[in-house]
Scaffold this motif. Structure first.
Motif, PDB file in Angstrom:
ATOM      1  N   UNK A  70       6.190   3.117   0.205  1.00 31.32           N
ATOM      2  CA  UNK A  70       7.641   3.134   0.040  1.00 31.32           C
ATOM      3  C   UNK A  70       7.982   3.326  -1.441  1.00 31.32           C
ATOM      4  N   UNK A  71       8.611   4.452  -1.754  1.00 28.82           N
ATOM      5  CA  UNK A  71       8.903   4.824  -3.135  1.00 28.82           C
ATOM      6  C   UNK A  71      10.344   4.456  -3.459  1.00 28.82           C
ATOM      7  N   UNK A  72      10.500   3.534  -4.419  1.00 30.02           N
ATOM      8  CA  UNK A  72      11.825   3.076  -4.802  1.00 30.02           C
ATOM      9  C   UNK A  72      12.099   3.426  -6.267  1.00 30.02           C
ATOM     10  N   UNK A  73      13.350   3.313  -6.639  1.00 35.48           N
ATOM     11  CA  UNK A  73      13.768   3.428  -8.049  1.00 35.48           C
ATOM     12  C   UNK A  73      13.516   4.808  -8.642  1.00 35.48           C
ATOM     13  N   UNK A  93       4.989  11.856  -4.480  1.00 38.36           N
ATOM     14  CA  UNK A  93       4.736  10.484  -4.916  1.00 38.36           C
ATOM     15  C   UNK A  93       3.933   9.719  -3.865  1.00 38.36           C
ATOM     16  N   UNK A  94       4.297   9.880  -2.604  1.00 42.57           N
ATOM     17  CA  UNK A  94       3.578   9.199  -1.524  1.00 42.57           C
ATOM     18  C   UNK A  94       2.121   9.660  -1.453  1.00 42.57           C
ATOM     19  N   UNK A  95       1.886  10.942  -1.660  1.00 43.91           N
ATOM     20  CA  UNK A  95       0.517  11.456  -1.642  1.00 43.91           C
ATOM     21  C   UNK A  95      -0.287  10.912  -2.821  1.00 43.91           C
ATOM     22  N   UNK A  96       0.336  10.811  -3.988  1.00 41.79           N
ATOM     23  CA  UNK A  96      -0.354  10.234  -5.140  1.00 41.79           C
ATOM     24  C   UNK A  96      -0.751   8.792  -4.834  1.00 41.79           C
ATOM     25  N   UNK A  97       0.164   8.028  -4.256  1.00 47.16           N
ATOM     26  CA  UNK A  97      -0.159   6.656  -3.877  1.00 47.16           C
ATOM     27  C   UNK A  97      -1.288   6.596  -2.871  1.00 47.16           C
ATOM     28  N   UNK A  98      -1.263   7.491  -1.903  1.00 49.49           N
ATOM     29  CA  UNK A  98      -2.315   7.546  -0.884  1.00 49.49           C
ATOM     30  C   UNK A  98      -3.668   7.892  -1.512  1.00 49.49           C
ATOM     31  N   UNK A  99      -3.683   8.852  -2.436  1.00 46.33           N
ATOM     32  CA  UNK A  99      -4.927   9.243  -3.110  1.00 46.33           C
ATOM     33  C   UNK A  99      -5.489   8.063  -3.901  1.00 46.33           C
ATOM     34  N   UNK A 100      -4.612   7.317  -4.581  1.00 43.21           N
ATOM     35  CA  UNK A 100      -5.067   6.136  -5.325  1.00 43.21           C
ATOM     36  C   UNK A 100      -5.708   5.127  -4.382  1.00 43.21           C
ATOM     37  N   UNK A 101      -5.083   4.875  -3.245  1.00 46.04           N
ATOM     38  CA  UNK A 101      -5.666   3.948  -2.271  1.00 46.04           C
ATOM     39  C   UNK A 101      -7.017   4.444  -1.772  1.00 46.04           C
ATOM     40  N   UNK A 102      -7.134   5.740  -1.530  1.00 49.65           N
ATOM     41  CA  UNK A 102      -8.410   6.294  -1.065  1.00 49.65           C
ATOM     42  C   UNK A 102      -9.479   6.174  -2.146  1.00 49.65           C
ATOM     43  N   UNK A 103      -9.133   6.470  -3.388  1.00 43.41           N
ATOM     44  CA  UNK A 103     -10.110   6.378  -4.477  1.00 43.41           C
ATOM     45  C   UNK A 103     -10.530   4.935  -4.728  1.00 43.41           C
ATOM     46  N   UNK A 104      -9.631   3.978  -4.457  1.00 41.50           N
ATOM     47  CA  UNK A 104      -9.943   2.575  -4.730  1.00 41.50           C
ATOM     48  C   UNK A 104     -11.033   2.032  -3.811  1.00 41.50           C
ATOM     49  N   UNK A 172       6.410   2.430  -8.043  1.00 36.89           N
ATOM     50  CA  UNK A 172       6.288   1.883  -6.689  1.00 36.89           C
ATOM     51  C   UNK A 172       4.936   1.219  -6.533  1.00 36.89           C
ATOM     52  N   UNK A 173       4.762   0.511  -5.433  1.00 38.60           N
ATOM     53  CA  UNK A 173       3.454  -0.029  -5.088  1.00 38.60           C
ATOM     54  C   UNK A 173       2.896   0.770  -3.918  1.00 38.60           C
ATOM     55  N   UNK A 174       1.597   1.017  -3.956  1.00 39.02           N
ATOM     56  CA  UNK A 174       0.959   1.750  -2.869  1.00 39.02           C
ATOM     57  C   UNK A 174       0.799   0.839  -1.661  1.00 39.02           C
ATOM     58  N   UNK A 175       0.386   1.430  -0.553  1.00 40.82           N
ATOM     59  CA  UNK A 175       0.174   0.636   0.654  1.00 40.82           C
ATOM     60  C   UNK A 175      -0.869  -0.457   0.439  1.00 40.82           C
ATOM     61  N   UNK A 176      -1.811  -0.234  -0.476  1.00 35.42           N
ATOM     62  CA  UNK A 176      -2.846  -1.227  -0.771  1.00 35.42           C
ATOM     63  C   UNK A 176      -2.494  -2.142  -1.946  1.00 35.42           C
ATOM     64  N   UNK A 177      -1.259  -1.992  -2.467  1.00 32.67           N
ATOM     65  CA  UNK A 177      -0.789  -2.940  -3.471  1.00 32.67           C
ATOM     66  C   UNK A 177      -1.008  -2.559  -4.920  1.00 32.67           C
ATOM     67  N   UNK A 178      -1.356  -1.305  -5.211  1.00 29.36           N
ATOM     68  CA  UNK A 178      -1.508  -0.874  -6.603  1.00 29.36           C
ATOM     69  C   UNK A 178      -0.144  -0.467  -7.169  1.00 29.36           C
ATOM     70  N   UNK A 179       0.085  -0.813  -8.434  1.00 30.90           N
ATOM     71  CA  UNK A 179       1.352  -0.479  -9.093  1.00 30.90           C
ATOM     72  C   UNK A 179       1.210   0.871  -9.788  1.00 30.90           C
ATOM     73  N   UNK A 180       2.137   1.764  -9.492  1.00 30.68           N
ATOM     74  CA  UNK A 180       2.032   3.152  -9.933  1.00 30.68           C
ATOM     75  C   UNK A 180       3.330   3.602 -10.584  1.00 30.68           C
TER      76      UNK A 180
END
Length: 355
Positions: A70-73, A93-104, A172-180
């Protein structure tokens, strides 16, 4: 087929296609049937679904995912931004967050170590910025390596290419809780620095899962106030603003690494100059063309966590771009768009060499 219809909406809108545009390009698919399917009220044949998958170029595995992020602000620069432009930015933005979660799953990002503060408890954005500076060990000096500093505290900063008239940045925060933070790389360095500080304000004040923020708050104004104090702390800049002259704006810009316009605005907000004096400065800056493009290119360091994680996958885990795309269930053009960037050195480590 076992699919999540919401991911079809994601892929279609990321490709910039309306329902009718997609339906026109898929034999056997009508806009009405697609509409029902995307509302979860109807089904499509496996044959038609495979045609859609092939046309949108997202792998089958992507449609079994549940990507929310969920991308806010988001700070858009114009009210006339089109639905297609806004959709591209938001889904990017959502894809960037998803990629970060996958890389984590394979590399270790730094833990988010900044304290988030509930503004509803009566703290002003200025007080919160002062506390944050103290918490981060900042004294009376400018925030020089702002990207490295924030990334050391666990905030992942990603630069993207967008037209300057459309988009500044988002946090925003990713689905896995990373701040981006995602910021537009096509601005001047002083503009990017203020955007980063602005988004830090959102993260500190507005993005904690532990307290509720009223919908009636002016979040943009609060983030702006936070950024001004974070970059130009009132206790240390005030005296240099009291007798502000046009000729001193360049020197102040070089020192505080902020724009001339923001320095004038800061002087006015702190009552170091009166409204008439501030108006004079802004008129002069406009007359010289400085409101559009200022002289003096200030320093900013490069963000690195996102790109270093990509290089660890490439160089230590031995993924090709095609293998990354397959592993993350993404099309290769998404990998090309977001992950092939310059990468400064940063301390990260691989968690596992398992694919």
């Amino acid at each position: 087929m076992d699919i999540n219809y919401k991911q079809f909406i994601f892929a279609r809108e990321y490709r910039g296609l309306s329902q009718s545009e997609l339906a026109k390009n898929i034999k056997g698919l009508s806009q009405s049937n697609l509409s029902k399917f995307e509302k979860g009220l109807g089904s499509l044949s496996d044959e038609v679904i495979l045609k859609i998958v092939d046309y949108l170029k997202f792998p089958k595995g992507f449609y079994r995912k549940r990507v929310y992020n969920i991308v806010e602000n988001a700070h858009y620069r114009t009210k006339s931004i089109t639905k297609k432009q806004r959709s591209d930015i938001e889904y990017s933005d959502k894809l960037i967050g998803y990629i970060i979660d996958e890389m984590s799953e394979s590399v270790e990002f730094p833990e988010m170590r900044l304290r988030q503060i509930n503004i509803e408890d009566g703290f002003s954005p200025t007080k919160i910025a002062q506390y944050t500076r103290k918490y981060m060990g900042l004294t009376d000096e400018p925030v020089k390596d702002i990207c490295g500093l924030l990334e050391d505290y666990g905030i992942i900063i990603v630069e993207v290419d967008n037209e300057v008239d459309l988009f500044d940045g988002v946090s925003f925060t990713t689905d896995n809780g990373y701040y981006v933070m995602v910021i537009n790389r096509n601005f001047s360095n002083d503009h990017k620095r203020f955007t980063i500080a602005h988004e830090l304000g959102h993260i500190i004040i507005h993005l904690s899962p532990n307290f509720l923020i009223s919908d009636f708050r002016d979040k943009e104004k609060e983030a702006h106030e936070f950024a001004s104090e974070f970059l130009m702390p009132s206790d240390y800049i005030y005296n240099s603003l009291r007798y502000l002259k046009l000729a001193s704006l360049g020197e102040l810009k070089r020192y505080w690494l902020t724009s001339m316009s923001s320095i004038v605005k800061r002087a006015s907000d702190l009552k170091a100059i009166n409204r008439d004096r501030a108006k004079y400065f802004f008129i002069e800056l406009s007359r010289r063309g400085y409101r559009k493009k200022e002289p003096i290119d200030v320093y900013i360091d490069k963000p690195s966590l996102f790109n270093q994680a990509y290089l660890l996958h490439k160089n230590e885990l031995n993924y090709s771009d095609e293998e990354l795309a397959e592993s993350f269930c993404l099309p290769i053009d998404v990998i090309d768009r977001f992950m092939k960037l310059n990468t400064p050195k940063v301390k990260m480590r691989v968690i596992s060499k398992q694919a």
